[in-house]
Design a protein around this motif. Structure first.
Motif, PDB file in Angstrom:
ATOM      1  N   PHE A 133     102.366 -56.092   5.033  1.00  0.00           N
ATOM      2  CA  PHE A 133     101.264 -56.184   4.131  1.00  0.00           C
ATOM      3  C   PHE A 133     101.499 -56.818   3.089  1.00  0.00           C
ATOM      4  O   PHE A 133     100.633 -57.348   2.534  1.00  0.00           O
ATOM      5  N   TYR A 134     102.601 -56.804   2.451  1.00  0.00           N
ATOM      6  CA  TYR A 134     103.005 -57.137   1.121  1.00  0.00           C
ATOM      7  C   TYR A 134     102.967 -59.006   1.305  1.00  0.00           C
ATOM      8  O   TYR A 134     102.334 -59.630   0.495  1.00  0.00           O
ATOM      9  N   LEU A 135     103.371 -59.256   2.424  1.00  0.00           N
ATOM     10  CA  LEU A 135     103.259 -60.736   2.640  1.00  0.00           C
ATOM     11  C   LEU A 135     101.851 -61.218   2.812  1.00  0.00           C
ATOM     12  O   LEU A 135     101.497 -62.147   2.084  1.00  0.00           O
ATOM     13  N   ILE A 136     101.101 -60.412   3.368  1.00  0.00           N
ATOM     14  CA  ILE A 136      99.699 -60.765   3.405  1.00  0.00           C
ATOM     15  C   ILE A 136      98.930 -60.550   2.158  1.00  0.00           C
ATOM     16  O   ILE A 136      98.317 -61.637   1.636  1.00  0.00           O
ATOM     17  N   GLY A 137      99.372 -59.758   1.449  1.00  0.00           N
ATOM     18  CA  GLY A 137      98.655 -59.351   0.012  1.00  0.00           C
ATOM     19  C   GLY A 137      99.264 -60.709  -0.972  1.00  0.00           C
ATOM     20  O   GLY A 137      98.400 -61.060  -1.742  1.00  0.00           O
ATOM     21  N   GLY A 138     100.086 -61.121  -0.749  1.00  0.00           N
ATOM     22  CA  GLY A 138     100.794 -62.185  -1.491  1.00  0.00           C
ATOM     23  C   GLY A 138     100.203 -63.391  -1.126  1.00  0.00           C
ATOM     24  O   GLY A 138      99.866 -64.197  -1.911  1.00  0.00           O
ATOM     25  N   ALA A 139      99.749 -63.592   0.294  1.00  0.00           N
ATOM     26  CA  ALA A 139      98.974 -64.939   0.648  1.00  0.00           C
ATOM     27  C   ALA A 139      97.631 -64.925  -0.124  1.00  0.00           C
ATOM     28  O   ALA A 139      97.214 -65.903  -0.612  1.00  0.00           O
ATOM     29  N   LEU A 140      97.055 -63.747  -0.167  1.00  0.00           N
ATOM     30  CA  LEU A 140      95.741 -63.535  -0.716  1.00  0.00           C
ATOM     31  C   LEU A 140      95.706 -63.827  -2.237  1.00  0.00           C
ATOM     32  O   LEU A 140      95.065 -64.504  -2.781  1.00  0.00           O
ATOM     33  N   ALA A 141      96.899 -63.357  -2.947  1.00  0.00           N
ATOM     34  CA  ALA A 141      97.198 -63.624  -4.290  1.00  0.00           C
ATOM     35  C   ALA A 141      97.286 -65.371  -4.445  1.00  0.00           C
ATOM     36  O   ALA A 141      96.899 -65.906  -5.421  1.00  0.00           O
ATOM     37  N   VAL A 142      98.180 -65.890  -3.616  1.00  0.00           N
ATOM     38  CA  VAL A 142      98.142 -67.176  -3.690  1.00  0.00           C
ATOM     39  C   VAL A 142      96.818 -68.075  -3.774  1.00  0.00           C
ATOM     40  O   VAL A 142      96.557 -69.109  -4.332  1.00  0.00           O
ATOM     41  N   GLY A 143      95.936 -67.378  -2.882  1.00  0.00           N
ATOM     42  CA  GLY A 143      94.513 -68.117  -2.737  1.00  0.00           C
ATOM     43  C   GLY A 143      93.794 -67.915  -4.038  1.00  0.00           C
ATOM     44  O   GLY A 143      93.182 -68.679  -4.635  1.00  0.00           O
ATOM     45  N   VAL A 144      94.088 -66.423  -4.668  1.00  0.00           N
ATOM     46  CA  VAL A 144      93.523 -66.400  -6.139  1.00  0.00           C
ATOM     47  C   VAL A 144      93.990 -67.417  -6.872  1.00  0.00           C
ATOM     48  O   VAL A 144      93.247 -68.074  -7.935  1.00  0.00           O
ATOM     49  N   ARG A 145      95.478 -67.635  -6.975  1.00  0.00           N
ATOM     50  CA  ARG A 145      95.926 -68.537  -8.226  1.00  0.00           C
ATOM     51  C   ARG A 145      95.697 -69.889  -7.879  1.00  0.00           C
ATOM     52  O   ARG A 145      95.509 -70.446  -8.833  1.00  0.00           O
ATOM     53  N   ALA A 146      95.790 -70.296  -6.527  1.00  0.00           N
ATOM     54  CA  ALA A 146      95.131 -71.670  -6.283  1.00  0.00           C
ATOM     55  C   ALA A 146      94.047 -71.876  -6.962  1.00  0.00           C
ATOM     56  O   ALA A 146      93.440 -72.985  -7.604  1.00  0.00           O
ATOM     57  N   GLU A 147      92.766 -70.886  -6.747  1.00  0.00           N
ATOM     58  CA  GLU A 147      91.674 -71.071  -7.300  1.00  0.00           C
ATOM     59  C   GLU A 147      91.628 -71.269  -8.800  1.00  0.00           C
ATOM     60  O   GLU A 147      90.811 -72.128  -9.454  1.00  0.00           O
ATOM     61  N   LEU A 148      92.483 -70.446  -9.221  1.00  0.00           N
ATOM     62  CA  LEU A 148      92.524 -70.377 -10.755  1.00  0.00           C
ATOM     63  C   LEU A 148      93.312 -71.462 -11.448  1.00  0.00           C
ATOM     64  O   LEU A 148      93.542 -71.656 -12.806  1.00  0.00           O
ATOM     65  N   ALA A 149      93.923 -72.450 -10.829  1.00  0.00           N
ATOM     66  CA  ALA A 149      94.601 -73.579 -11.136  1.00  0.00           C
ATOM     67  C   ALA A 149      93.876 -74.469 -11.878  1.00  0.00           C
ATOM     68  O   ALA A 149      94.212 -75.185 -13.010  1.00  0.00           O
ATOM     69  N   THR A 150      92.867 -74.349 -11.850  1.00  0.00           N
ATOM     70  CA  THR A 150      91.631 -75.259 -12.552  1.00  0.00           C
ATOM     71  C   THR A 150      90.379 -74.380 -13.004  1.00  0.00           C
ATOM     72  O   THR A 150      90.106 -73.483 -12.224  1.00  0.00           O
ATOM     73  N   PRO A 151      89.839 -74.678 -13.983  1.00  0.00           N
ATOM     74  CA  PRO A 151      88.793 -73.788 -14.495  1.00  0.00           C
ATOM     75  C   PRO A 151      87.467 -74.046 -13.695  1.00  0.00           C
ATOM     76  O   PRO A 151      86.717 -73.155 -13.863  1.00  0.00           O
ATOM     77  N   GLN A 152      87.194 -74.927 -12.650  1.00  0.00           N
ATOM     78  CA  GLN A 152      85.978 -75.109 -11.951  1.00  0.00           C
ATOM     79  C   GLN A 152      86.326 -74.215 -10.669  1.00  0.00           C
ATOM     80  O   GLN A 152      87.378 -73.731 -10.096  1.00  0.00           O
ATOM     81  N   VAL A 153      85.341 -74.040 -10.036  1.00  0.00           N
ATOM     82  CA  VAL A 153      85.358 -73.189  -8.673  1.00  0.00           C
ATOM     83  C   VAL A 153      85.437 -74.394  -7.718  1.00  0.00           C
ATOM     84  O   VAL A 153      84.650 -75.115  -7.507  1.00  0.00           O
ATOM     85  N   ASP A 154      86.649 -74.561  -7.207  1.00  0.00           N
ATOM     86  CA  ASP A 154      86.958 -75.542  -6.150  1.00  0.00           C
ATOM     87  C   ASP A 154      87.700 -75.167  -4.808  1.00  0.00           C
ATOM     88  O   ASP A 154      87.075 -75.791  -3.908  1.00  0.00           O
ATOM     89  N   VAL A 155      88.449 -74.504  -4.999  1.00  0.00           N
ATOM     90  CA  VAL A 155      89.324 -74.433  -3.788  1.00  0.00           C
ATOM     91  C   VAL A 155      88.666 -73.145  -2.823  1.00  0.00           C
ATOM     92  O   VAL A 155      88.347 -73.603  -1.869  1.00  0.00           O
ATOM     93  N   VAL A 156      88.183 -72.160  -3.459  1.00  0.00           N
ATOM     94  CA  VAL A 156      87.262 -71.309  -2.498  1.00  0.00           C
ATOM     95  C   VAL A 156      86.069 -71.045  -3.234  1.00  0.00           C
ATOM     96  O   VAL A 156      85.855 -71.416  -4.483  1.00  0.00           O
ATOM     97  N   SER A 157      85.113 -70.419  -2.511  1.00  0.00           N
ATOM     98  CA  SER A 157      83.681 -70.284  -2.933  1.00  0.00           C
ATOM     99  C   SER A 157      84.068 -68.933  -3.932  1.00  0.00           C
ATOM    100  O   SER A 157      84.781 -68.151  -3.934  1.00  0.00           O
ATOM    101  N   ARG A 158      82.704 -68.858  -4.666  1.00  0.00           N
ATOM    102  CA  ARG A 158      82.905 -67.536  -5.734  1.00  0.00           C
ATOM    103  C   ARG A 158      83.044 -66.427  -4.798  1.00  0.00           C
ATOM    104  O   ARG A 158      83.701 -65.163  -5.170  1.00  0.00           O
ATOM    105  N   GLU A 159      82.034 -66.211  -3.500  1.00  0.00           N
ATOM    106  CA  GLU A 159      82.224 -64.899  -2.881  1.00  0.00           C
ATOM    107  C   GLU A 159      83.498 -64.706  -2.346  1.00  0.00           C
ATOM    108  O   GLU A 159      84.001 -63.541  -2.220  1.00  0.00           O
ATOM    109  N   LEU A 160      84.020 -65.789  -1.770  1.00  0.00           N
ATOM    110  CA  LEU A 160      85.423 -65.522  -1.111  1.00  0.00           C
ATOM    111  C   LEU A 160      86.278 -65.327  -2.162  1.00  0.00           C
ATOM    112  O   LEU A 160      87.271 -64.367  -2.003  1.00  0.00           O
TER     113      LEU A 160
END
Ligand code: HEM
Ligand SMILES: [Cu+2]
Ligand SMILES: [Cu+2]
Lengths: 204, 335, 560
Positions: C50-77
């Protein structure tokens, strides 16, 4: 015990005496475990009670929106539950004398009283003039009494389970009476919760 | 080297102390301070930072030194000295943190009091004495964990605490603005002129009171440069009271998760000089309400889809008269 | 130690002659097995997945936050990602790993019992975890919860019923599992100790588990209460927390934090205990201030129950309550400080074996200190009004939860791996893992303090472009962190199969769990376990001072 170093050995006091206890099994800790469980259970009720009191303290609902509650039926129900607590306690004395018949009698009466209590509650529900979602007090009323009722149901089922098992010769005895004690303890717990609940919901 | 350990320790202690004190003053970690509350918060932060930096380097230094100095030498399989404790030392490191946190507590209390935190809902100045009495009574009953027990406005019963009048400040605020958070914008209503806007306009140097509420879900009104934040709670009114000290434009940020566009729920506060403020007020009175409201929180490029605008449409459709807004503030708990 | 003790241990039937314990193979781990060691490892592996899964989700979060705009994932996601990330990390990784995995594995071995008090209950508690986790993560297939791990109403009532309900059910199951675990831990510690072993002679991990169990028993049920009310609002249409119908959303916050503040101690106390047991072994020195550490666990546990509203300083909480909760919160720093200083004093003057377990332990102390210090800062109401719900809080919580709990869990894995598997892990890869984790962690989370102070709120998918550079640094740090798990996983898996065989006590440790085979036989000991009255008795050498004769000043006189 290879692997431990020489100097660790000095720190280990090895009790050289033979133990006095000759029972083959370790003592039964299930009642202790049940008490731990009941601590947790009481915290759910405590949390819900606290929520209820806070709702009452801060809600801006006008006073006349508070549900009107009759006292007679719940009062009788309270008496029933309290007496059942005393009755189930008799079973404890019976089992100390290995009197399974006595246990069955007291447990039978307790289960019956529990069922009457539940019946009374269903009757009360069907005669109330407010519904679950009417307002926050109506909702808390149903939630608290319903959640407690669920516990009464579990208690009754436990008592019935003990009764069922007690048919078997020798299943319960003076030495082996966990089921009986547990059912009784749980029943007392349900009873105490009801008393608090009754004071909070009906009397305050 | 033959410098005695005591001297080295002393030197290290002095260095850490000086470093912490210096960092406590010259950290530049906070944005500019634009309200009268900010200075207190900043000095509190600086003090806590100095203490934290000191303790951090103390612990960190000891660990690093231990890792270097006390690491096992090759071939040495023996144990360290069998020391199980040292009562005076343990008392010392219980007492010092205790004193420190008590000191920080007292200091925080002091700053909090200066900010007006202890007197958040003091509307007594607005009311006739009789009304105050009633308010006190109803509220004493309300007690509990949620409502502020000191005073409340009987017309708007559901007050929750924010940051209120400063000690000794008995007059009502010079300017009062009603703030409403909704998905995903802020709406500001100025009872004085009856105007509504999507940006906050306040005069510098005057006592401002914001009465904050929300329409749908929780939001939080935050102006980092004011060091002020307060949740906007549907069905309740919370308050922030402050004096803006620096003219300028600062961001208003929603700090409580409120849905998918939470990150886009931003607008601005204009702190005007008195003349500018007067001017702005005149334009408001002249131009009516609607135009200004449309301009609120211009959605940035990608946000202009219909979903984002939906709440605006809703807000626009309704009567924006002050009475209406007032009802929304107080009354959403009854819907 | 050569004498055997002819008494019956709690939890023992005499070693079974008819082999009702089948030998443990890999298949055993997929069964409803009642052996506490199997269950401990089941917990550990499951929660790590579960830690690995949670970590993958965190990578998604940080990928989105790498730039100020909403680009990698949608706001809802995006909102779903951080909601499930936090819930997974807290309820499916740190809580089950700290209490379930290490608690189950170590407690009976440390107190000389053959098993936990209620083995069947124990297995039930474990087997509730996989379905709860699958329910939570599987919700992504339809619609995941999106109102944050705190799930405040009214937002949680309007942000998607399906996802929210998955979240509530999952938490109810996990909460029940946690309560069942606590019943087992407390009964085992209080009742199942080897005869003659007093409470004050237990390893400190047992004290920490006792304190954590108390919190689990007392606070988790209140969360369950909140979940019940919330689900009624969500499904049935009551208005407990919905202001639109006269409800009080702030009551939810009180109920939630009455659990979730203690929950942070449920996550850190077991790790405190593990660190107290690891440092002395590799520093070859007794723990410094045993009683102070033991009792401070209880103090933390008690204080932890009366500070919850420090999460609600901007929720309209009345001033006097804010002041009470501020002072109570600050006081927690005192017992916490006692522990930190005691750990530092423990390694001071020792003979430190700087292996992976030790590096992670020392890393734990130094990173946890940062989180503890920022904790005291945010406890201060005027300052918290500024930083509440900003990235400063995100930094604080990751310094205590990642720099604290996760570093500690890693230390525990490196330390007890030989005991659990009978094999050694690779030290080289362990050190690479440590260095990568340490760098990635600080790169990711240290700059967040600045972000929060400057004005970046948490839980946003888009932000002011002035924060772009620093956010990019954070994201790079998070990618390093993600990569850092690879050497660990490879090391752990590889060595389990092919690793060098471990002696039964590779670290030369004194405490009881090391005084048996690695891995221990199903009944833990042939015959009866020795009575170890001082599990920290390092350094007693012929010719050295006896313990009673040691004075505190010897600490400072000690030269390597
Ligand atoms: C010295 C000890 C500590 C103090 C004084 C402290 C204080 C606080 C305070 C006041 C907050 C609320 C901040 C806010 O939201 O505005 C907070 C948040 C938090 N703390 Fe701590 N803390 C301490 C240690 C810990 C530990 C040991 C953990 C976990 C292992 C922890 C985990 C968290 C988490 C997860 C949050 C954020 C919760 C959220 O809003 O999502 N803290 N802490
Ligand atoms: Cu928002
Ligand atoms: Cu907390």
């Amino acid at each position: 015990m290879q692997g431990s170093t020489a100097d660790t050995e000095t720190m280990m006091n090895v009790a050289g005496t033979t133990a006095v206890d000759h029972h083959a099994d370790h003592p039964d800790f299930r009642i202790f475990g049940l008490i731990m469980f009941l601590i947790a259970e009481s915290m759910i009720f405590l949390g819900l009670f606290a929520a209820y009191l806070t709702f009452r303290a801060v809600s801006t609902l006008p006073e006349d929106q508070m549900p009107e509650l009759e006292l007679l039926l719940p009062g009788i129900n309270t008496m029933i539950l309290i007496s059942s607590s005393f009755i189930i306690h008799q079973a404890e004395d019976s089992i100390k004398e290995n009197d399974i018949k006595g246990v069955q009698k007291w447990f039978g009466i307790s289960a019956l009283l529990g069922i009457i209590f539940l019946g009374g509650q269903v009757f009360e529900y069907s005669n109330l003039d407010f519904g679950l979602t009417d307002n926050i007090f109506a909702s808390t009323f149903y939630l608290l009494t319903g959640f407690h009722g669920l516990h009464v149901l579990v208690g009754v089922l436990t008592i019935l389970a003990v009764l069922w098992r007690s048919r078997e010769e020798g299943h319960y005895s003076e030495e082996s009476k966990f089921g009986i004690e547990a059912a009784e303890l749980y029943w007392h717990f349900v009873d105490v919760v009801w008393i608090i609940l009754f004071i909070l919901l009906y009397l305050l | 080297m033959n410098i005695p350990t005591t001297i080295l320790t002393l030197l290290a202690g002095i260095t850490i102390t000086l470093l912490s004190l210096w960092l406590g003053q010259n950290n530049n970690l906070l944005p500019i301070a634009a309200s009268d509350n900010a200075a207190g918060v900043d000095s509190l932060f600086n003090a806590m930072l100095a203490i934290s930096v000191g303790l951090f380097f103390l612990v960190q230094g000891l660990i690093v030194i231990a890792a270097i100095k006390f690491r096992q030498q090759p071939g040495d399989e023996s144990d360290g000295p069998p020391i199980h404790g040292n009562i005076p030392l343990e008392i010392l490191w219980t007492a010092i943190p205790a004193v420190l946190v008590l000191g920080i507590s007292v200091y925080s209390f002091e700053i909090y009091n200066q900010m007006g935190g202890l007197d958040p809902m003091d509307h007594s100045a607005h009311m006739k004495p009789a009304a105050v009495q009633v308010a006190m009574q109803t509220d004493a009953m309300a007690g509990g964990l949620l409502a502020d027990g000191t005073s409340a406005d009987p017309n708007r019963p559901n007050f929750a605490a924010g940051v209120g009048a400063k000690p000794g400040q008995m007059d009502p605020a010079d300017v009062t603005v009603n703030v409403m958070g909704l998905q995903y914008a802020w709406i500001f209503t100025y009872p004085e002129t009856g105007s509504v806007s999507g940006e906050l306009h306040i005069p510098v140097g005057q006592d401002v009171e914001l009465d904050i509420t929300a329409q749908d879900v929780l939001h939080a009104f935050w102006v980092p440069q004011f060091r002020l934040k307060q949740d906007a709670i549907p069905g309740k009114t919370t308050q922030l009271r402050f004096v803006a000290t620096q003219p300028g434009t600062y961001p208003i940020v929603c700090a409580e998760l409120c849905g998918s566009y939470h990150g886009g729920m931003r607008t601005q506060v204009f702190v005007h000089t008195p003349e500018e403020y007067e001017q702005w007020k005149q334009t408001q009175i002249a131009s009516g309400i609607e135009t200004e409201a449309i301009a609120m929180a211009p959605p940035s490029d990608s946000q202009s889809d219909g979903e984002f605008l939906e709440p605006f449409a809703e807000a626009m459709a309704m009567d924006m008269s002050p009475e209406m807004m007032h009802q929304m503030h107080a009354g959403s708990s009854h819907s | 130690m050569t004498q055997t003790v002819q008494e019956n241990l709690p939890g023992s039937s005499p070693p079974p002659a008819h082999g009702h314990h089948k030998p443990t193979t890999w298949k055993t781990y997929f069964t409803f097995c009642e052996d506490h060691k199997v269950i401990g490892i089941q917990y550990l592996v499951t929660s790590f997945i579960f830690y690995l899964i949670g970590g993958a989700l965190a990578v998604g979060v940080r990928a989105e936050l790498a730039t100020p705009q909403v680009d990698v994932v949608s706001r809802e996601l995006y909102n779903q990602l951080f909601t499930v990330h936090a819930t997974v990390m807290i309820f499916l990784w740190i809580v089950p790993a700290g209490t379930g995995a290490f608690g189950n594995y170590l407690l009976p071995l440390m107190i000389g019992a053959r098993d936990m008090a209620f083995p069947k209950l124990n297995a039930v508690a474990f087997w509730m975890i996989p379905p709860a986790g699958i329910l939570l993560i599987g919700s992504f297939l339809v619609e995941a919860p999106a109102s944050g791990w705190t799930s405040y109403p009214p937002l949680s009532l309007v942000s998607g019923q399906f996802g929210e309900m998955c979240w509530i059910l999952s938490l109810l199951i996990l909460g029940t599992s946690s309560i069942l675990g606590a019943i087992n831990f407390s009964t085992t510690i209080l009742k199942m100790r080897r005869p003659g072993l007093q409470l004050t002679q237990m390893p400190l991990f047992c004290w920490a588990m006792l304190a954590a169990s108390a919190l689990m028993l007392i606070s988790t049920p209140v969360l369950a209460g909140a979940m019940i009310l919330l689900s009624f609002d969500l499904i049935v249409g009551t208005n407990f927390f919905n202001p639109a119908g006269g409800g009080e959303p702030v009551v939810y916050q009180h109920m939630f934090w009455f659990y979730s503040h203690p929950a942070v101690y449920i996550m850190i106390l077991p790790v405190f205990g593990m660190i107290s047991d690891i440092l002395p072994v590799h520093a070859r020195k007794p723990i410094f201030g045993y009683k102070a550490i033991a009792y401070s666990s209880l103090a933390i546990s008690f204080l932890g129950l009366i500070v919850w509203a420090h999460h609600m300083f901007t929720s309209g909480t009345p001033p006097w309550l804010r002041m009470f909760f501020m002072v109570a919160t600050m006081i927690i720093a005192v017992p916490t400080g006692i522990k930190v200083f005691s750990w530092v004093a423990t390694i001071w003057g020792g003979k430190l074996r700087l292996n992976s377990a030790m590096l992670f332990s020392m890393g734990f102390v130094s990173m946890f200190v940062v989180g503890g210090l920022s904790g005291v800062m945010v406890a201060s109401v005027p300052f918290d009004i500024h930083v509440h719900d900003t990235y400063f809080i995100v930094a604080h919580l990751h310094y205590v939860l990642f720099g604290g709990s996760v570093f500690g869990l890693y230390a525990g894995i490196y330390h007890w791996y030989p005991k659990m598997t009978g094999r050694m892990m690779s030290e080289l890869w362990g050190k690479i893992h440590f260095v990568l984790t340490f760098i990635g962690f600080n790169l990711c989370f240290m700059p967040m303090h600045w972000l929060g102070l400057q004005g970046m709120p948490r839980r946003v998918a888009e932000y002011d472009p002035q924060f772009a550079t620093v956010n990019l640094i954070c994201s790079i740090g998070s990618f390093i962190l993600a990569i850092s798990t690879i050497p660990f996983v490879v090391n752990a898996v590889w060595c389990w199969v092919k690793g060098e065989k471990a002696p039964s006590n590779p670290w030369n440790a004194i405490s009881l769990e090391w005084q048996t085979e690695s891995p221990p036989i199903p009944t833990n000991w042939e015959g009866d376990p020795p009575l170890i009255t001082d599990p920290y008795a390092y350094g007693l050498k012929p010719g050295r001072k006896a313990i009673g004769a040691i004075r505190g000043s010897d600490l400072w006189a000690a030269k390597p």
